[in-house]
Design a protein around this motif. Structure first.
Motif, PDB file in Angstrom:
ATOM      1  N   GLY A   3      42.578  67.363  28.039  1.00 40.06           N
ATOM      2  CA  GLY A   3      43.426  68.290  28.194  1.00 40.06           C
ATOM      3  C   GLY A   3      41.781  69.546  29.009  1.00 40.06           C
ATOM      4  O   GLY A   3      41.362  69.280  30.253  1.00 40.06           O
ATOM      5  N   GLY A   4      42.347  70.738  28.882  1.00 44.75           N
ATOM      6  CA  GLY A   4      41.372  71.857  29.615  1.00 44.75           C
ATOM      7  C   GLY A   4      39.930  71.864  29.737  1.00 44.75           C
ATOM      8  O   GLY A   4      39.375  71.966  30.347  1.00 44.75           O
ATOM      9  N   GLY A   5      39.528  70.531  28.928  1.00 45.50           N
ATOM     10  CA  GLY A   5      37.793  70.015  28.828  1.00 45.50           C
ATOM     11  C   GLY A   5      38.422  69.416  30.347  1.00 45.50           C
ATOM     12  O   GLY A   5      37.309  69.567  31.824  1.00 45.50           O
ATOM     13  N   LEU A   6      38.844  68.586  31.236  1.00 41.22           N
ATOM     14  CA  LEU A   6      39.036  68.111  31.974  1.00 41.22           C
ATOM     15  C   LEU A   6      39.213  68.297  33.134  1.00 41.22           C
ATOM     16  O   LEU A   6      38.692  68.990  33.819  1.00 41.22           O
ATOM     17  CB  LEU A   6      39.740  66.811  31.715  1.00 41.22           C
ATOM     18  CG  LEU A   6      40.110  65.866  33.188  1.00 41.22           C
ATOM     19  CD1 LEU A   6      39.052  65.192  33.378  1.00 41.22           C
ATOM     20  CD2 LEU A   6      41.142  64.577  33.137  1.00 41.22           C
ATOM     21  N   GLU A   7      40.224  69.975  32.832  1.00 39.73           N
ATOM     22  CA  GLU A   7      41.001  70.865  33.379  1.00 39.73           C
ATOM     23  C   GLU A   7      39.047  71.224  34.653  1.00 39.73           C
ATOM     24  O   GLU A   7      38.972  72.070  35.306  1.00 39.73           O
ATOM     25  CB  GLU A   7      41.430  71.977  33.569  1.00 39.73           C
ATOM     26  CG  GLU A   7      42.931  71.042  33.380  1.00 39.73           C
ATOM     27  CD  GLU A   7      44.053  71.731  32.756  1.00 39.73           C
ATOM     28  OE1 GLU A   7      43.492  72.187  31.297  1.00 39.73           O
ATOM     29  OE2 GLU A   7      45.407  71.744  33.149  1.00 39.73           O
ATOM     30  N   MET A   8      38.231  72.150  33.182  1.00 37.62           N
ATOM     31  CA  MET A   8      36.944  72.521  33.797  1.00 37.62           C
ATOM     32  C   MET A   8      36.363  71.773  34.765  1.00 37.62           C
ATOM     33  O   MET A   8      36.260  72.029  35.041  1.00 37.62           O
ATOM     34  CB  MET A   8      36.439  73.024  32.515  1.00 37.62           C
ATOM     35  CG  MET A   8      37.389  74.373  31.704  1.00 37.62           C
ATOM     36  SD  MET A   8      35.524  74.966  30.676  1.00 37.62           S
ATOM     37  CE  MET A   8      35.393  74.233  29.928  1.00 37.62           C
ATOM     38  N   ALA A   9      35.850  70.852  34.203  1.00 39.95           N
ATOM     39  CA  ALA A   9      35.318  68.999  34.553  1.00 39.95           C
ATOM     40  C   ALA A   9      35.798  69.643  36.406  1.00 39.95           C
ATOM     41  O   ALA A   9      35.125  69.076  37.459  1.00 39.95           O
ATOM     42  CB  ALA A   9      35.100  68.243  34.390  1.00 39.95           C
ATOM     43  N   LEU A  10      37.524  69.313  36.064  1.00 38.40           N
ATOM     44  CA  LEU A  10      38.284  68.655  38.218  1.00 38.40           C
ATOM     45  C   LEU A  10      37.647  70.549  38.568  1.00 38.40           C
ATOM     46  O   LEU A  10      37.733  70.195  39.958  1.00 38.40           O
ATOM     47  CB  LEU A  10      39.535  68.650  37.868  1.00 38.40           C
ATOM     48  CG  LEU A  10      40.051  67.356  36.948  1.00 38.40           C
ATOM     49  CD1 LEU A  10      41.602  67.927  36.905  1.00 38.40           C
ATOM     50  CD2 LEU A  10      40.020  66.869  38.357  1.00 38.40           C
ATOM     51  N   ALA A  11      37.707  71.663  37.321  1.00 39.06           N
ATOM     52  CA  ALA A  11      37.073  72.771  39.064  1.00 39.06           C
ATOM     53  C   ALA A  11      35.756  73.277  38.785  1.00 39.06           C
ATOM     54  O   ALA A  11      34.875  73.577  40.154  1.00 39.06           O
ATOM     55  CB  ALA A  11      37.594  74.223  38.618  1.00 39.06           C
ATOM     56  N   ALA A  27      29.434  61.467  34.899  1.00 37.93           N
ATOM     57  CA  ALA A  27      29.502  61.054  33.972  1.00 37.93           C
ATOM     58  C   ALA A  27      28.530  60.210  32.686  1.00 37.93           C
ATOM     59  O   ALA A  27      27.842  58.702  33.172  1.00 37.93           O
ATOM     60  CB  ALA A  27      31.520  60.988  33.343  1.00 37.93           C
ATOM     61  N   SER A  28      28.923  60.240  31.022  1.00 44.54           N
ATOM     62  CA  SER A  28      27.845  58.736  30.382  1.00 44.54           C
ATOM     63  C   SER A  28      29.224  57.778  30.783  1.00 44.54           C
ATOM     64  O   SER A  28      30.000  57.955  30.747  1.00 44.54           O
ATOM     65  CB  SER A  28      27.371  59.654  29.234  1.00 44.54           C
ATOM     66  OG  SER A  28      28.865  60.181  28.266  1.00 44.54           O
ATOM     67  N   SER A  29      28.941  57.054  29.942  1.00 49.29           N
ATOM     68  CA  SER A  29      29.282  55.412  29.957  1.00 49.29           C
ATOM     69  C   SER A  29      30.223  55.372  29.467  1.00 49.29           C
ATOM     70  O   SER A  29      31.022  55.050  29.258  1.00 49.29           O
ATOM     71  CB  SER A  29      27.769  54.300  29.851  1.00 49.29           C
ATOM     72  OG  SER A  29      27.224  54.304  28.603  1.00 49.29           O
ATOM     73  N   ASN A  30      30.133  56.740  28.049  1.00 51.58           N
ATOM     74  CA  ASN A  30      30.873  56.625  26.406  1.00 51.58           C
ATOM     75  C   ASN A  30      32.297  57.751  27.562  1.00 51.58           C
ATOM     76  O   ASN A  30      32.754  58.084  25.648  1.00 51.58           O
ATOM     77  CB  ASN A  30      30.408  57.037  25.153  1.00 51.58           C
ATOM     78  CG  ASN A  30      29.300  58.084  25.396  1.00 51.58           C
ATOM     79  OD1 ASN A  30      29.476  58.844  26.639  1.00 51.58           O
ATOM     80  ND2 ASN A  30      29.612  58.788  24.203  1.00 51.58           N
ATOM     81  N   ALA A  31      31.844  58.120  28.349  1.00 51.20           N
ATOM     82  CA  ALA A  31      33.020  59.295  28.956  1.00 51.20           C
ATOM     83  C   ALA A  31      34.428  58.831  28.565  1.00 51.20           C
ATOM     84  O   ALA A  31      34.795  57.491  28.983  1.00 51.20           O
ATOM     85  CB  ALA A  31      32.650  60.042  29.829  1.00 51.20           C
ATOM     86  N   LYS A  32      35.758  59.895  28.163  1.00 55.20           N
ATOM     87  CA  LYS A  32      37.085  59.547  28.142  1.00 55.20           C
ATOM     88  C   LYS A  32      37.633  60.607  29.310  1.00 55.20           C
ATOM     89  O   LYS A  32      37.198  61.871  29.057  1.00 55.20           O
ATOM     90  CB  LYS A  32      37.742  58.899  27.354  1.00 55.20           C
ATOM     91  CG  LYS A  32      36.800  57.283  26.637  1.00 55.20           C
ATOM     92  CD  LYS A  32      37.868  56.649  25.530  1.00 55.20           C
ATOM     93  CE  LYS A  32      37.840  55.461  25.236  1.00 55.20           C
ATOM     94  NZ  LYS A  32      36.965  55.170  25.268  1.00 55.20           N
ATOM     95  N   PHE A  33      38.400  60.399  30.171  1.00 59.52           N
ATOM     96  CA  PHE A  33      39.118  61.555  30.992  1.00 59.52           C
ATOM     97  C   PHE A  33      40.387  61.182  30.676  1.00 59.52           C
ATOM     98  O   PHE A  33      41.411  60.261  30.179  1.00 59.52           O
ATOM     99  CB  PHE A  33      38.886  61.135  32.187  1.00 59.52           C
ATOM    100  CG  PHE A  33      38.089  60.631  32.718  1.00 59.52           C
ATOM    101  CD1 PHE A  33      37.239  61.601  32.737  1.00 59.52           C
ATOM    102  CD2 PHE A  33      36.398  59.961  32.412  1.00 59.52           C
ATOM    103  CE1 PHE A  33      35.266  62.211  33.241  1.00 59.52           C
ATOM    104  CE2 PHE A  33      35.254  59.917  32.492  1.00 59.52           C
ATOM    105  CZ  PHE A  33      34.790  61.304  33.125  1.00 59.52           C
ATOM    106  N   GLY A  34      41.054  62.513  30.064  1.00 60.47           N
ATOM    107  CA  GLY A  34      42.721  62.691  29.907  1.00 60.47           C
ATOM    108  C   GLY A  34      43.308  63.083  29.754  1.00 60.47           C
ATOM    109  O   GLY A  34      42.650  64.890  29.799  1.00 60.47           O
ATOM    110  N   LEU A  35      44.740  64.174  30.439  1.00 61.56           N
ATOM    111  CA  LEU A  35      45.145  64.972  30.451  1.00 61.56           C
ATOM    112  C   LEU A  35      46.699  65.308  29.277  1.00 61.56           C
ATOM    113  O   LEU A  35      47.461  64.366  30.029  1.00 61.56           O
ATOM    114  CB  LEU A  35      45.916  65.468  31.890  1.00 61.56           C
ATOM    115  CG  LEU A  35      44.672  66.002  32.424  1.00 61.56           C
ATOM    116  CD1 LEU A  35      45.544  66.599  33.885  1.00 61.56           C
ATOM    117  CD2 LEU A  35      44.159  67.612  32.244  1.00 61.56           C
TER     118      LEU A  35
END
Ligand SMILES: CC(C)(COP(=O)(O)OP(=O)(O)OC[C@H]1O[C@@H](n2cnc3c(N)ncnc32)[C@H](O)[C@@H]1OP(=O)(O)O)[C@@H](O)C(=O)NCCC(=O)NCCSC(=O)/C(=C/c1ccccc1)CC(=O)O
Length: 256
Positions: free
Chosen positions: A106-114, A120-128
């Motif tokens: 959500g907003g976490g990925l959106e901040m990363a996109l900014a 990333a660490s190998s356990n990261a997961k990405f989603g909107l």
């Protein structure tokens, strides 16, 4: 503190510090971030920032849905007075590195996109995943994700709320590096320190040319970047950079 700030060697380390709530953004975190980004943008000692989350489970899972307060005024009033929350405060020419240490949702990925660099660490997961909670990726996600990775994959993520793994994110170019969780902070520090040791005005000009150039026809971008080169040509740091090269020593840049 819901968000921690540490400054070392010209690098601002910004850590979302609510691991028990997957570093989601409650009103206090949002207020802290607003102040911290203002400090990063204006403090001449800071040349680059690293944004990460505390713990090894989550970078940030977006809005804290359990603490989101009911609105006290109509959206038009908020929108026309304050504009968009969170992301405008990250708008600056100093680079920001996202060190994604787990869920970026959500907003976490959106901040990363900014951010400008994403590792990333190998356990990261990405989603909107906003469609699953009856909301919208309203922090630019619908606009930026399809421009940051293959459109078909971005649309699958946006419409289904499905998450992708760190390896997939690497394959699609959403992140530049994937490392073991224990190595993420060191990698972020090494990139940040490389950026901090470069000439600060050159770094900021490079970001400005690349970011603004994306929305210009190529010919305009080329002319704009040539003008920026000319602005840098007259800096003390450029003289120092060339002199230090000739003298076979490390340059001492002052941002002037
Ligand atoms: C990330 C998960 C899939 C992880 O699942 P897992 O089973 O591993 O862990 P949980 O038990 O679910 O989580 C542990 C603990 O953390 C709490 N938690 C996690 N995320 C949040 C959250 N976003 N808000 C509140 N609390 C959260 C969880 O409740 C547990 O607590 P406990 O029960 O132990 O007390 C899974 O956690 C997950 O799916 N999380 C939600 C992710 C999500 O849907 N994010 C989108 C939120 S909406 C958003 O971000 C928006 C942004 C925005 C847009 C426009 C303008 C401003 C903001 C939209 C909006 O606000 O409308």
């Amino acid at each position: 503190m819901p968000v921690m700030l540490e400054i070392s060697n010209h690098v601002a380390y910004v850590t979302l510090n609510r691991p028990e709530a997957m570093n989601s953004l409650d009103p206090e975190s949002t207020a802290d971030l607003t102040e911290i980004w203002a400090r990063v943008r204006t403090d001449p000692d800071i040349r680059v920032a690293v944004l990460t989350g505390a713990g090894e489970k989550a970078f940030c899972t977006g809005t804290d849905m359990k603490k989101a307060p009911p609105p006290t005024e109509c959206m038009a009033a908020t929108y026309l007075r304050d504009g968009q929350p969170i992301l405008p405060h990250m708008k600056m020419w100093k680079p920001i590195i996202a060190a994604i240490n787990g869920y970026a949702v959500g907003g976490g990925l959106e901040m990363a996109l900014a951010c400008d660099l994403r590792i990333a660490s190998s356990n990261a997961k990405f989603g909107l995943t906003e469609v699953k909670v009856a909301s919208l990726a309203g922090l630019n996600g619908t606009q930026v994700l399809p421009r940051a990775m293959p459109q078909a994959v971005a649309m699958k993520m946006l419409l289904t709320g499905e998450m992708i793994s760190a390896d997939e994110a690497l394959r699609y170019g959403l992140v530049s590096d994937v490392v073991e969780p224990s190595g993420l902070a060191d990698l972020a520090k090494s990139y940040a320190e490389k950026i901090a040791s470069a000439a600060p005005l050159s770094v900021q000009a490079a970001k400005q040319a690349a970011v603004l150039g994306q929305d210009m026809p190529l010919e305009h971008g080329i002319l704009f970047s040539h003008l920026l080169w000319g602005v840098l040509r007259d800096t003390e740091d450029r003289k120092e950079g060339f002199k230090a090269f000739g003298e076979r020593r490390a340059p001492e840049f002052r941002g002037a």
